[in-house]
Design a protein around this motif. Structure first.
Motif, PDB file in Angstrom:
ATOM      1  N   ASP A   6       0.855  -1.181   0.000  1.00  0.00           N
ATOM      2  CA  ASP A   6       0.000   0.000   0.000  1.00  0.00           C
ATOM      3  C   ASP A   6       0.902   1.245   0.000  1.00  0.00           C
ATOM      4  O   ASP A   6       1.241   1.790   1.041  1.00  0.00           O
ATOM      5  CB  ASP A   6      -0.911  -0.014   1.234  1.00  0.00           C
ATOM      6  N   GLU A   7       1.327   1.652  -1.207  1.00  0.00           N
ATOM      7  CA  GLU A   7       2.233   2.788  -1.318  1.00  0.00           C
ATOM      8  C   GLU A   7       1.582   4.089  -0.838  1.00  0.00           C
ATOM      9  O   GLU A   7       2.256   4.974  -0.317  1.00  0.00           O
ATOM     10  CB  GLU A   7       2.694   2.945  -2.768  1.00  0.00           C
ATOM     11  N   GLN A   8       0.259   4.168  -1.017  1.00  0.00           N
ATOM     12  CA  GLN A   8      -0.430   5.400  -0.621  1.00  0.00           C
ATOM     13  C   GLN A   8      -0.341   5.616   0.892  1.00  0.00           C
ATOM     14  O   GLN A   8      -0.122   6.745   1.360  1.00  0.00           O
ATOM     15  CB  GLN A   8      -1.905   5.324  -1.055  1.00  0.00           C
ATOM     16  N   ALA A   9      -0.503   4.561   1.676  1.00  0.00           N
ATOM     17  CA  ALA A   9      -0.413   4.684   3.137  1.00  0.00           C
ATOM     18  C   ALA A   9       0.990   5.113   3.558  1.00  0.00           C
ATOM     19  O   ALA A   9       1.156   5.948   4.453  1.00  0.00           O
ATOM     20  CB  ALA A   9      -0.780   3.356   3.795  1.00  0.00           C
ATOM     21  N   THR A  10       2.000   4.553   2.878  1.00  0.00           N
ATOM     22  CA  THR A  10       3.381   4.935   3.209  1.00  0.00           C
ATOM     23  C   THR A  10       3.629   6.403   2.913  1.00  0.00           C
ATOM     24  O   THR A  10       4.198   7.133   3.735  1.00  0.00           O
ATOM     25  CB  THR A  10       4.368   4.068   2.411  1.00  0.00           C
ATOM     26  N   GLU A  11       3.207   6.866   1.724  1.00  0.00           N
ATOM     27  CA  GLU A  11       3.424   8.256   1.347  1.00  0.00           C
ATOM     28  C   GLU A  11       2.684   9.215   2.279  1.00  0.00           C
ATOM     29  O   GLU A  11       3.190  10.298   2.595  1.00  0.00           O
ATOM     30  CB  GLU A  11       2.964   8.469  -0.098  1.00  0.00           C
ATOM     31  N   THR A  12       1.502   8.820   2.739  1.00  0.00           N
ATOM     32  CA  THR A  12       0.739   9.676   3.653  1.00  0.00           C
ATOM     33  C   THR A  12       1.496   9.902   4.959  1.00  0.00           C
ATOM     34  O   THR A  12       1.571  11.026   5.476  1.00  0.00           O
ATOM     35  CB  THR A  12      -0.632   9.045   3.961  1.00  0.00           C
ATOM     36  N   ILE A  13       2.075   8.827   5.507  1.00  0.00           N
ATOM     37  CA  ILE A  13       2.828   8.949   6.760  1.00  0.00           C
ATOM     38  C   ILE A  13       4.075   9.809   6.560  1.00  0.00           C
ATOM     39  O   ILE A  13       4.384  10.682   7.380  1.00  0.00           O
ATOM     40  CB  ILE A  13       3.209   7.554   7.286  1.00  0.00           C
ATOM     41  N   ILE A  14       4.796   9.585   5.467  1.00  0.00           N
ATOM     42  CA  ILE A  14       6.022  10.340   5.207  1.00  0.00           C
ATOM     43  C   ILE A  14       5.710  11.820   5.015  1.00  0.00           C
ATOM     44  O   ILE A  14       6.422  12.702   5.535  1.00  0.00           O
ATOM     45  CB  ILE A  14       6.766   9.778   3.980  1.00  0.00           C
ATOM     46  N   GLU A  15       4.655  12.123   4.275  1.00  0.00           N
ATOM     47  CA  GLU A  15       4.283  13.530   4.077  1.00  0.00           C
ATOM     48  C   GLU A  15       3.889  14.196   5.390  1.00  0.00           C
ATOM     49  O   GLU A  15       4.183  15.377   5.615  1.00  0.00           O
ATOM     50  CB  GLU A  15       3.125  13.619   3.077  1.00  0.00           C
ATOM     51  N   GLN A  16       3.248  13.447   6.272  1.00  0.00           N
ATOM     52  CA  GLN A  16       2.870  13.998   7.576  1.00  0.00           C
ATOM     53  C   GLN A  16       4.113  14.318   8.403  1.00  0.00           C
ATOM     54  O   GLN A  16       4.193  15.363   9.066  1.00  0.00           O
ATOM     55  CB  GLN A  16       1.971  13.007   8.316  1.00  0.00           C
ATOM     56  N   ILE A  17       5.091  13.426   8.349  1.00  0.00           N
ATOM     57  CA  ILE A  17       6.340  13.662   9.097  1.00  0.00           C
ATOM     58  C   ILE A  17       7.064  14.886   8.550  1.00  0.00           C
ATOM     59  O   ILE A  17       7.551  15.736   9.307  1.00  0.00           O
ATOM     60  CB  ILE A  17       7.239  12.416   9.019  1.00  0.00           C
ATOM     61  N   LYS A  18       7.151  14.993   7.225  1.00  0.00           N
ATOM     62  CA  LYS A  18       7.813  16.155   6.626  1.00  0.00           C
ATOM     63  C   LYS A  18       7.086  17.445   6.967  1.00  0.00           C
ATOM     64  O   LYS A  18       7.719  18.490   7.194  1.00  0.00           O
ATOM     65  CB  LYS A  18       7.867  15.987   5.106  1.00  0.00           C
ATOM     66  N   LYS A  19       5.776  17.389   7.038  1.00  0.00           N
ATOM     67  CA  LYS A  19       4.994  18.579   7.368  1.00  0.00           C
ATOM     68  C   LYS A  19       5.228  19.011   8.809  1.00  0.00           C
ATOM     69  O   LYS A  19       5.404  20.204   9.105  1.00  0.00           O
ATOM     70  CB  LYS A  19       3.513  18.292   7.143  1.00  0.00           C
ATOM     71  N   ASP A  20       5.256  18.027   9.727  1.00  0.00           N
ATOM     72  CA  ASP A  20       5.429  18.360  11.152  1.00  0.00           C
ATOM     73  C   ASP A  20       6.842  18.815  11.476  1.00  0.00           C
ATOM     74  O   ASP A  20       7.036  19.632  12.379  1.00  0.00           O
ATOM     75  CB  ASP A  20       5.068  17.139  12.021  1.00  0.00           C
ATOM     76  N   LEU A  21       7.835  18.259  10.762  1.00  0.00           N
ATOM     77  CA  LEU A  21       9.237  18.558  11.078  1.00  0.00           C
ATOM     78  C   LEU A  21       9.934  19.250   9.907  1.00  0.00           C
ATOM     79  O   LEU A  21      11.141  19.089   9.703  1.00  0.00           O
ATOM     80  CB  LEU A  21       9.974  17.265  11.429  1.00  0.00           C
ATOM     81  N   ARG A  22       9.208  20.073   9.165  1.00  0.00           N
ATOM     82  CA  ARG A  22       9.773  20.711   7.972  1.00  0.00           C
ATOM     83  C   ARG A  22      10.911  21.678   8.315  1.00  0.00           C
ATOM     84  O   ARG A  22      11.771  21.975   7.491  1.00  0.00           O
ATOM     85  CB  ARG A  22       8.680  21.451   7.205  1.00  0.00           C
ATOM     86  N   HIS A  23      10.898  22.203   9.561  1.00  0.00           N
ATOM     87  CA  HIS A  23      11.907  23.176   9.967  1.00  0.00           C
ATOM     88  C   HIS A  23      13.169  22.508  10.519  1.00  0.00           C
ATOM     89  O   HIS A  23      14.127  23.203  10.840  1.00  0.00           O
ATOM     90  CB  HIS A  23      11.327  24.095  11.044  1.00  0.00           C
ATOM     91  N   ARG A  24      13.162  21.177  10.655  1.00  0.00           N
ATOM     92  CA  ARG A  24      14.298  20.491  11.255  1.00  0.00           C
ATOM     93  C   ARG A  24      15.340  20.160  10.187  1.00  0.00           C
ATOM     94  O   ARG A  24      15.114  19.336   9.304  1.00  0.00           O
ATOM     95  CB  ARG A  24      13.842  19.205  11.954  1.00  0.00           C
ATOM     96  N   GLU A  25      16.513  20.793  10.313  1.00  0.00           N
ATOM     97  CA  GLU A  25      17.591  20.504   9.377  1.00  0.00           C
ATOM     98  C   GLU A  25      18.238  19.155   9.664  1.00  0.00           C
ATOM     99  O   GLU A  25      18.933  18.597   8.808  1.00  0.00           O
ATOM    100  CB  GLU A  25      18.653  21.603   9.449  1.00  0.00           C
ATOM    101  N   ASP A  26      18.051  18.640  10.878  1.00  0.00           N
ATOM    102  CA  ASP A  26      18.684  17.374  11.253  1.00  0.00           C
ATOM    103  C   ASP A  26      17.783  16.171  11.021  1.00  0.00           C
ATOM    104  O   ASP A  26      18.114  15.059  11.441  1.00  0.00           O
ATOM    105  CB  ASP A  26      19.129  17.418  12.710  1.00  0.00           C
ATOM    106  N   LEU A  27      16.651  16.365  10.356  1.00  0.00           N
ATOM    107  CA  LEU A  27      15.752  15.252  10.071  1.00  0.00           C
ATOM    108  C   LEU A  27      16.309  14.425   8.913  1.00  0.00           C
ATOM    109  O   LEU A  27      16.646  14.947   7.857  1.00  0.00           O
ATOM    110  CB  LEU A  27      14.351  15.764   9.724  1.00  0.00           C
TER     111      LEU A  27
END
Length: 482
Positions: A6-27
């Protein structure tokens, strides 16, 4: 057999992480290709042990579980790396990464506890040193401190209740107690106090200490703090609770009684007669540090007839030419000693003690030679300051230092009558205090012969009916309502 992902479920989680931690240079979001799918490893730079990520083993185990059509394939595959938990919500994903753990994402999210330790190694005690006794001290890691307690108290009844406090810091806090020895009502009361007043951030155990204090209008400490594991272990055996806070080596213990701050763990590592004599010396030093300047002022200002004639003549001769009243002398010397004491604490250890001691001697001698203060006043203030160093607890020493000024003022205004009135008010105040519902003077007021046997003197361990006699206090006394 074709594996489905289920690639869609994976992409949804990754996009959520990038959105929440978009300001983190160490991510770090590290993709690893496996057949038609991609596994993502999400963590912060230098917080995860990269060598522990067994990628090839993970891929093989993941494919095997997928062929079995196991819905928890990722969870079982990640178990090869370390302790694993399934995460369900975006808040869970965020907390895992910010808590320096690894988040593995493929259709679902799984956290793996392979975070690096950035805490210092176990060292020696700095604030409560002893001549004989254990040298190890707590560290800033709540996990290490928990392990140190388990090592000393190998008992299945040792319980740890984990809380996450601080709306911004998300600090791990553990309430520790010995089940069956500590009252369940006491534990529930402590947990309730910690939860009902949420703080924005918890940077040190004192933040928790303020939540446990029932009477803030007092200079006396009602929560005991120590960096000695043996002291906390003894307290747990007595039926007390300990509170470990992540990020500080100072562990809290409640209830805390008045006499706890006059006792040292070394009392139980020495002969009973020696330990008893030292305890009596500490109690005497308490009154010396509290009352010596006040009594000196009361006698010289109001009750000269009490002083022997020869001594009175000597004191009068010393004061000849002194431009300030006696009370001004005392306050001037006391404030000077307090400044020197703080300077010695804040300076590097190599020069701090030298500055405080040499500074006191030089300033005292210079003040006498300049005719600003009398020699007797320097002696009185010096004895008072030295007596203050006898207390094992730094918190009690600060309380005595503050109360000393109140007694100086009362002695200046009313003489010995003012001191007696001050002692009466102090006794009344102490009897009204409590520590998480337990009377501050338990064993002494109200008096309990069995519980008070270990307050003033220390009996031989082989002669005591119960090794940890403060159990008596905590079993008999009800926890007061807040």
């Amino acid at each position: 057999m074709r594996l489905t992902f289920d690639e869609q479920a994976t992409e949804t989680i990754i996009e959520q992480i990038k959105k929440d931690l978009r300001h983190r240079e160490d991510l770090v979001i590290r993709p690893v290709k496996i057949n038609e799918a991609t596994i993502y490893f999400c963590y912060l730079t230098d917080t995860v042990d990269i060598e522990a990520i067994a990628i090839e083993t993970l891929k093989q185990r993941f494919v095997i579980e997928k062929k079995r059509q196991n819905s928890d394939a990722l969870y079982y595959a990640c178990q090869e790396m370390g302790p694993t938990e399934k995460e369900q919500t975006p808040r869970d994903y965020l907390n895992v990464i910010l808590n320096h753990q690894l988040l593995v994402v493929c259709e679902s999210a799984v956290s793996v506890s392979i975070g690096k330790s950035h805490h210092r190694a176990i060292g020696e005690v700095k604030t409560q040193e002893v001549i004989r006794g254990p040298r190890e001290a707590f560290t800033e890691s709540v996990v290490v401190n928990q392990a140190m307690l388990r090592e000393r108290l190998k008992n299945k009844r040792l319980m740890f209740q984990t809380l996450t406090l601080g709306t911004e810091t998300k600090t791990d806090v553990k309430v520790v107690y010995l089940d069956g020895t500590c009252k369940k009502k006491l534990v529930d009361d402590i947990v309730k106090r910690l939860k009902e007043q949420p703080l924005e951030g918890i940077l040190e155990s004192h933040y928790i200490e303020t939540l446990l204090e029932t009477n803030v209008k007092t200079v006396f400490p009602t929560v005991y703090n120590t960096e000695r594991p043996d002291v906390i272990t003894a307290g747990l055996l007595e039926g007390r609770c300990a509170i470990i806070v992540d990020g500080t080596p100072f562990v809290l213990m409640v209830p805390a009684l008045m006499f706890d701050f006059l006792q040292s763990s070394e009392d139980y590592y020495q002969r009973a007669d020696i330990a008893s004599a030292i305890r009596i010396l500490r109690v005497g030093s308490f009154f010396v540090a509290l009352l010596t300047p006040a009594v000196f002022l009361a006698l010289t200002l109001f009750h000269q007839e009490v002083i022997p004639t020869a001594l009175l003549v000597s004191l009068a001769a010393q004061r000849e030419g002194i431009p300030f009243p006696a009370v001004t002398e005392v306050l001037l010397m006391e404030i000077t000693f307090e400044i020197l004491r703080e300077a010695g604490v804040r300076l590097p250890s190599a020069v701090g003690s030298a500055v405080s001691i040499v500074g006191a001697l030089v300033l005292g001698q210079a003040a006498v030679e300049a005719g600003i203060v009398s020699s007797a006043m320097v002696i009185i203030v010096s004895i008072t300051a030295i007596s203050n160093f006898v207390f094992p607890s730094y918190n009690l020493a600060i309380s005595v230092r503050l109360l000393r000024f109140m007694f100086i003022i009362s002695a200046t205004l009313f003489g010995l009558i003012g001191i007696v009135l001050g002692l009466m008010l102090l006794a009344f105040h102490l009897t009204t205090l409590d520590s998480v519902g337990i009377s501050y003077l338990s064993g002494f007021a109200p008096y309990d012969a069995e519980a008070s046997a270990d307050l003033w003197v220390r009996e031989r361990l082989d002669k005591r009916k119960q090794l940890f006699q403060l159990k008596t206090v905590f079993k008999r006394e009800k926890v007061r309502k807040r």
